[in-house]
Structures are given as C-alpha cells and as structure tokens.
Design a protein around this motif. Structure first.
Motif, short mmCIF file in Angstrom:
data_model
loop_
_atom_site.label_atom_id
_atom_site.label_comp_id
_atom_site.label_asym_id
_atom_site.label_seq_id
_atom_site.Cartn_x
_atom_site.Cartn_y
_atom_site.Cartn_z
N VAL A 274 0.86 -1.19 0.00
CA VAL A 274 0.00 0.00 0.00
C VAL A 274 0.89 1.24 0.00
O VAL A 274 1.83 1.33 0.80
N LYS A 275 0.60 2.17 -0.90
CA LYS A 275 1.36 3.41 -1.01
C LYS A 275 0.41 4.58 -0.80
O LYS A 275 -0.55 4.75 -1.55
N ILE A 276 0.69 5.37 0.23
CA ILE A 276 -0.10 6.56 0.54
C ILE A 276 0.79 7.78 0.37
O ILE A 276 1.98 7.75 0.72
N THR A 277 0.25 8.84 -0.17
CA THR A 277 1.02 10.06 -0.45
C THR A 277 1.80 10.48 0.80
O THR A 277 1.26 10.54 1.90
N ASN A 278 3.09 10.77 0.57
CA ASN A 278 3.99 11.25 1.64
C ASN A 278 4.18 10.22 2.76
O ASN A 278 4.51 10.59 3.88
N LYS A 299 -3.03 17.21 -1.10
CA LYS A 299 -3.93 16.16 -1.54
C LYS A 299 -3.33 14.80 -1.21
O LYS A 299 -2.16 14.55 -1.43
N CYS A 300 -4.14 13.86 -0.69
CA CYS A 300 -3.68 12.55 -0.24
C CYS A 300 -4.43 11.46 -0.98
O CYS A 300 -5.66 11.49 -1.06
N THR A 301 -3.69 10.49 -1.55
CA THR A 301 -4.29 9.38 -2.28
C THR A 301 -3.68 8.07 -1.81
O THR A 301 -2.62 8.04 -1.19
N ALA A 302 -4.35 6.96 -2.15
CA ALA A 302 -3.89 5.62 -1.80
C ALA A 302 -3.85 4.76 -3.05
O ALA A 302 -4.72 4.85 -3.92
N GLU A 303 -2.80 3.91 -3.16
CA GLU A 303 -2.64 2.97 -4.27
C GLU A 303 -2.22 1.62 -3.71
O GLU A 303 -1.55 1.54 -2.68
N VAL A 304 -2.58 0.54 -4.43
CA VAL A 304 -2.28 -0.82 -3.98
C VAL A 304 -1.73 -1.62 -5.16
O VAL A 304 -2.16 -1.43 -6.30
#
Length: 418
Positions: A274-278, A299-304
């Motif tokens: 899991v990668k979350i901004t910053n 702005k904060c996003t999540a990627e998997v």
C-alpha cells in the motif's frame, strides 16, 4: 580376602586386553580391504538438443557395490556464472540443461559407506571435465505473462552474431507446440522478441521455450536453445480491483479485492503493498489496511499493488492501482469552514437567547398587538353608510356613460359619419 579379590580384577583386565587387540586387528584389516578398492572415475558426455548428459564409470565390481553403499558427489559451474552447483547422487549420470550457457566445468568423486553404519570408509579424488558448446549469440532471455492470456518474450543478440542467421521462437506447453504470432525486430531486422495473445496456461505445467537459429543462405537450422518456465513464476498480475476508502472510528480504512490470476486465487497466495502520499510503502498480507486519520497538508491518495509469494514464489509486482482520493486539501478546508460557521451560528444564537431572557426582550417581542378602541370602532361603523352611498353614485354614473357610448356607436353604423 585379598586372594579372592585378585582373580576378578585379572579377568577384567584380560577381557579388555583381548578386546583391544581384537579391535586393533580389525582396524588393521579394514584398511587392507578398502585399499583393494581402486576408485577411479571416467567422465563422458552425450549432447542432446539443449541438454548434456554427463555420465561416468568406476572400476567397482558388482559384489563390491552390493557390499557397500556407493554415492557420488557432482559439482559443476557454467562459464558465464560464478555459482557452483553441488549435488549428491546415487546414479552415475546427470542431465545438465545448457539453456543459453556456452558450457561448463564439472568434477565428480566417488564415496563408499558401510551399509550398516553409513560411515564413510573411502572416497576417490576429483575427476574433472570441461564441456564447451558451439557459440551462443543469444543472451538475457526473459518472458512475462500478463492479462492472464498474453505472453511476451524478449532476448538480446550479441554484436558478433553472423549476419546471415535469423532467430525463430516457439514454445511447447501441455504437449502442444505453438509458433510465434508476432515478432519484435531490431534495427538489423533480427527477431529479438515475440508477442502472443489469447493463450491458455496450465499453471503447474512448464512452458518450454525454443529459439531456433536458422541459416538464411540454405534455410537450415544451426542450433536451438531451450529454456523452461513455470507460468505462475513469470505472471505479472493486474492491479488489485475494487479499491475503496472509508472513514471509521477516526481512522482511514482501505479495502480491495485480489486480481484474477491463472493459478490459485486463494487469499493466502497474495502479498500486497500500500502506497499513501507522503508515506512509506507498507507490506500487507490481508485485503485491507488501516491507519490513523491525520490532516494532510496536500492532496492525499492511496494505491495498492500485488504479487504472489506464498503459494508460489514470484518476484514480479503488478502495476499500482488507480489512485483513490482519501482526502483533498480543498475539500478538507471547505468542510472545516462549514463546520466552523455552523458552530459559530449556534453559539451566537445561544448567546442571543440568553441575553433576551436576561433583559426581558422576549416578553416585549411576544407581547400581543392592541386592538382598536371603542371610539375608532364607532366611527368606522357610522362612516360605513356614507361610503356605501358614494360607491352607488359612482356606479350609476359609470352606467350612464356606457349607455351613451353604445347609442353613439349604433347611430354611426346606421347613418355613417355625423
């Protein structure tokens, strides 16, 4: 008393002395027997397509092989690698797959063990052998399966490869042969890759790749190179699906589902990141991830992303999923401003109500409006007939005017203009 105790001591000493002499004699005779085993290995090879069958013989008789346990230690190293491969064998042969290697160095020695105790009693010295294959101009062959039914394979060609040869690709899977559907070429018009689609794979059945080198002058095949892959080990998964975010108990929870795959789809087979901004990339074994809610500066996003690691070892990560917005700086600021204004209005309203109660403003505001006095009521009642009479006079005058206008219009139609 002394004489009685002397006899057992002498007997015990005699027993140990005879035992020692017997063991010494056995030890002396054992090497004599073993020394008669003249261990010697004779290595030879047989070439079969991309395999080299390395086999050896020794001078042990049938009776000796039945009397003792015989094992062999094989060690070999390919020319273009530094990794030594070592095996203990009971057969006198070994199949070595050359794949894209140009040859190897091998050495073998024989060991003899006692059958009862498995103690090593003798071993031969190393017998070495060097095998050199014809020149190999292909290197760095790699393949990848993606979107479940697509296969891409690429390879590099050395600069010194002959100009009059071409490279053709095929593979064998589930006892069937498949030719390349679409070649990838370099600037010299040499085939350096193959793309195939709409393929079905058996996840546990190996794919045997074959690159044939063909002489274009006489259309004859010079060499063939083979390499095997297990489909699941070269599969690049699609990104996880149905990625969603929810706010629960002052923490952010991210959920997703595993992507489709050609092999086992059990939950235990997958590993995620899991990668979350910053934030640092986090390894996850379940299909969810939770972390505390913190107000971001941007702005904060999540990627998997995913890969297989438990059911089968796979080093290829999928691409990252599409970013899912956890929270946006503008959204957070506007929401926070709305809540602040709403709270301020509630506070001011409460303060106003308290002040009104304190100084009696509510009584003044809610006091009923006084009705008309008796004099005003009497005056209105006396004046009402006068108004009614005035209205009737006005209505009679309007009626006379309307009748006069209608008679004039009638005369105009009969006699024309006056």
């Amino acid at each position: 008393m002394t004489h009685v105790s002397y006899v057992p001591v002498v007997l015990v000493l005699s027993f140990f002395q005879h035992k020692t002499l017997f063991s010494t004699g056995l030890a002396r005779r054992q090497p004599d027997v073993v020394d008669e085993l003249r261990l010697r290995n004779d290595l030879q090879v047989t070439k079969k397509e991309s395999q080299v069958i390395l086999y050896w013989n020794n001078n042990l008789t049938k009776e000796e092989t039945q009397k003792y346990t015989v094992k062999y230690i094989l060690s070999y190293t390919f020319f273009d690698t530094s990794q030594e491969r070592k095996e203990r064998l009971q057969e006198k042969k070994k199949r070595i797959r050359l794949e894209l290697h140009t040859g190897f160095k091998a050495k073998v020695k024989t060991q003899i063990f006692m059958k009862e105790t498995e103690d090593l009693i003798k071993e031969s010295s190393w017998t070495e052998y060097t095998y050199r294959s014809p020149p190999v101009y292909i290197q760095n062959l790699s393949c990848i399966i993606y979107n479940i039914s697509f296969l891409n394979c690429t390879w590099h060609i050395k600069a010194e490869d002959p100009a009059d040869v071409q490279y053709f690709f095929s593979y064998r899977h589930t006892e069937k042969d498949f030719e390349c559907q679409q070649y990838i070429k370099n600037a010299r018009n040499k085939n350096i890759g193959c793309h195939m689609k709409d393929i079905s794979f058996k996840p546990l059945r190996k794919i045997i790749l074959n690159i044939s080198v063909v002489d274009l002058r006489n259309n004859s095949r010079r060499l063939s190179y083979y390499k095997g892959f297990t489909p699941q080990k070269i599969e690049k998964l699609n990104p996880p699906i149905n990625v969603s975010v929810s706010l629960e108990n002052r923490s952010i929870k991210i959920y997703w589902k595993p992507p489709p795959t050609i092999g086992s789809g059990e939950k235990k087979c997958f590993k995620y990141q899991v990668k979350i901004t910053n934030s640092k990339i986090v390894d996850v074994t379940e299909e969810k991830y939770e972390y505390p809610l913190l107000r971001p500066t941007k702005k904060c996003t999540a990627e998997v992303r995913a890969k297989k690691e438990v059911c089968i070892t796979n080093k290829i990560w999928s691409d990252w999923s599409e970013p899912v917005i956890i929270y946006d700086e503008k959204t957070v600021d506007s929401t926070l401003l709305s809540f602040t204004l709403f709270g301020l209005l509630i506070f001011l309203g409460s303060l106003l109500i308290c002040a009104c109660r304190r100084y009696g403003f509510l009584e003044v505001i809610t006091m009923p409006f006084p009705g008309p006095t008796d004099k005003v009521t009497t005056w209105l009642a006396e004046d009402e007939p006068h108004h009614q009479k005035q209205n009737s006079v006005q209505m009679e005058m309007q009626s006379e005017i309307i009748l006069r206008i209608s008679e004039e219009l009638k005369c105009y139609h009969i006699f024309g203009s006056p």
